[in-house]
Motif scaffolding. Structure first.
Motif, mmCIF file in Angstrom:
data_model
loop_
_atom_site.group_PDB
_atom_site.id
_atom_site.type_symbol
_atom_site.label_atom_id
_atom_site.label_comp_id
_atom_site.label_asym_id
_atom_site.label_seq_id
_atom_site.Cartn_x
_atom_site.Cartn_y
_atom_site.Cartn_z
ATOM 1 N N LEU A 237 0.837 -1.196 0.000
ATOM 2 C CA LEU A 237 0.000 0.000 0.000
ATOM 3 C C LEU A 237 0.875 1.249 0.000
ATOM 4 O O LEU A 237 1.899 1.298 0.693
ATOM 5 N N GLY A 324 -6.390 -0.266 -2.250
ATOM 6 C CA GLY A 324 -5.898 -1.529 -1.714
ATOM 7 C C GLY A 324 -6.984 -2.467 -1.247
ATOM 8 O O GLY A 324 -6.721 -3.664 -1.037
ATOM 9 N N GLU A 325 -8.216 -1.977 -1.090
ATOM 10 C CA GLU A 325 -9.325 -2.856 -0.720
ATOM 11 C C GLU A 325 -9.746 -3.695 -1.924
ATOM 12 O O GLU A 325 -9.510 -3.316 -3.081
ATOM 13 N N THR A 359 -8.182 -3.571 3.970
ATOM 14 C CA THR A 359 -6.740 -3.827 3.987
ATOM 15 C C THR A 359 -6.304 -4.648 5.191
ATOM 16 O O THR A 359 -5.154 -5.107 5.236
#
Length: 395
Positions: A237, A324-325, A359
Motif C-alpha cells: 500500500l 488496496g481494498e 486492507t
C-alpha cells in the motif's frame, strides 16, 4: 525595533530568491505531467494540476518555523556564499527532473564537501571570488547541523504528507502482465530564517541592512530551501510503503545529528558526515526498490478486484472505499474482472451494494444510492489485464 525592521526586511528578501520561483514552476510542471499520465492511463484526471503547487508551499511552513528557531537559537551562521552554493546545487539537481536528488542528503551534503574545497579556487571575478572566500568562513558543523535538520524535516514530510497526491499508473511486469503502481513525486519548499555574517554580506551588497547582536552584526534572511521526494510503489500500500521510508530517513537524520555534534569538535568529520548522508539516503532508495520487486500488490487476484485508485468527490469516496481494498461482490454478484464489475453495477443503476475486503482482511458491506449527475462508474480505478495500458478503464 531593530529586530522588527530586520525581520520585515528578511521576509522581503525571500521573494527575491530564485528558488522560491523555481519551486513554484517545478511543482506546476509535476502537477501537469501527473495529470497527463493519469489521462493517458485512465482517461481521467484524479487530482487537479495545481495540487502539487498548493502542497509544496503550505506543507513546509510549520517545519520552516521550527527550523528557524533552531538555527537562530543554535547560532548557526551561513554566509552569502553558502546560500548561493546551496541555491546553485538545487538548480543543477532540478534540471535532471529527478526530484529525489533534491534530498538534503545530496544538496547540503555536496555543499558541505564543496565548502571545504572551493575556497582554494580563484576565478579572477571579484564577486565570484568573494563568494568562494565566504565558504571558508563556514564551520563544517554549521552545514552538518543544517543537513541533519533538513534531513529530519524530509523524514517528517514523507511520513506526514508523502502519500498525498499518490498517483496510480499502469505498467507491464517482467512477465508482461499489466499491473498497477503508485507514483509519488513531491516537492516541498521550506522557508527558513538564517543568520548571515554582516561583514561577508556588506562586502558583496553594501546596501544590506544589518542586525547588531553584542559586538557582532548579522543579517537575518528568510531563505527558501527545497526538498524533493520520489517513490514508485507496486508491492504494498502506498501509505505503508512511504511511511516506512520516512522512518528510515528519520533514523538516518538522527545519526547525522550525532555526526554533526562530533563535527563541531572535529571539523574534518564533516567529510564523513556528507558522504555517509549521501550513501545512506541512496541505500534507502535502493532497499525500497529491491524489496518492492518481491510482490505485486495491484495485480489480478484469484477473486475480486483490487482498488487501484479512488477519484476525489466521487461516489466511491463518499462510500469510504480505500486504495488496496478488494471488491468481491457487486449487487450480490461475484466479480473477478472489470467487465463483470460493469455488468453487475448496471443491474441496478439507482443503487450499489458492494462486498469489500478491507486492507486488514476483514469483510465489510458498502451500499449507497446513486443519483443523477454523479459519476456513473462510481469513480474507482482498476487494473484490467485483458486490455492494453492505454485502454485501461475507470470503474
Amino acid at each position: 525595533m531593530d529586530w522588527f525592521v530586520e525581520f520585515i526586511t528578511g521576509v522581503g528578501r525571500f521573494f527575491l530568491h530564485p528558488i522560491f520561483y523555481l519551486v513554484v514552476i517545478l511543482s506546476l510542471i509535476i502537477g501537469f505531467n501527473r495529470v497527463k499520465q493519469e489521462r493517458r492511463h485512465f482517461h481521467i484526471r484524479i487530482f487537479d494540476a495545481v495540487s502539487e503547487w498548493k502542497y509544496a508551499i503550505t506543507n513546509g511552513l510549520l517545519p520552516g518555523l521550527v527550523l528557524s528557531l533552531f538555527t537562530i537559537g543554535l547560532g548557526i551562521v551561513i554566509p552569502v556564499g553558502g546560500i548561493v552554493l546551496i541555491a546553485t546545487l538545487t538548480v543543477v539537481f532540478s534540471l535532471t527532473i529527478r526530484f529525489r536528488w533534491l534530498s538534503p542528503a545530496f544538496v547540503i551534503g555536496l555543499a558541505l564537501l564543496f565548502s571545504l574545497s572551493l575556497p582554494q579556487w580563484e576565478t579572477g571575478n571579484h564577486m565570484v571570488d568573494t563568494l568562494l572566500h565566504d565558504l571558508s568562513l563556514i564551520h563544517p558543523a554549521s552545514f552538518a547541523a543544517l543537513l541533519a535538520m533538513l534531513l529530519a524535516t524530509e523524514a517528517y514530510l514523507i511520513m506526514r504528507n508523502g502519500s498525498q497526491l499518490s498517483s496510480p499508473r499502469l505498467e507491464r511486469s517482467r512477465r508482461g502482465r499489466i499491473i498497477g503502481v503508485h507514483v509519488v513525486n513531491r516537492l516541498w519548499m521550506i522557508p527558513m530564517f538564517v543568520l548571515l555574517p554582516g561583514d561577508a554580506v556588506t562586502s558583496v551588497f553594501d546596501w544590506w541592512p544589518l542586525l547588531s547582536i553584542g559586538q557582532e552584526s548579522y543579517a537575518l534572511c528568510l531563505v527558501p530551501f527545497s526538498i524533493g521526494f520520489y517513490q514508485k510503489i507496486k508491492g504494498s500500500l502506498p501509505q505503508e510503503s512511504i511511511f516506512y521510508t520516512g522512518r528510515k530517513v528519520m533514523a538516518l537524520a538522527v545519526f547525522m545529528i550525532v555526526l554533526a555534534i562530533v563535527t563541531y569538535w572535529m571539523p574534518l568529520m564533516g567529510i564523513a558526515t556528507a558522504l555517509l548522508a549521501m550513501i545512506g539516503r541512496e541505500l534507502i532508495s535502493i532497499q525500497h526498490r529491491v524489496q518492492d520487486d518481491d510482490y505485486l500488490y495491484f495485480s489480478r487476484r484469484g477473486h475480486g478486484l483490487v482498488i487501484l485508485g479512488v477519484i476525489p468527490k466521487s461516489p466511491a469516496e463518499k462510500m469510504a472505499l480505500q486504495v488496496g481494498e478488494i471488491i468481491t461482490k457487486v449487487n450480490g454478484v461475484s466479480v473477478a474482472s472489470v467487465d463483470e464489475f460493469y455488468y453487475s453495477l448496471q443491474k441496478n443503476r439507482a443503487f450499489a451494494k458492494l462486498e469489500v475486503i478491507d486492507t486488514n482482511g476483514e469483510l465489510r458491506l458498502v451500499q449507497r444510492a446513486l443519483y443523477d449527475g454523479e459519476h456513473h462508474e462510481l469513480g474507482i480505478l482498476f487494473v484490467d489485464e485483458e486490455k492494453t495500458v492505454d485502454r485501461e478503464q475507470v470503474g
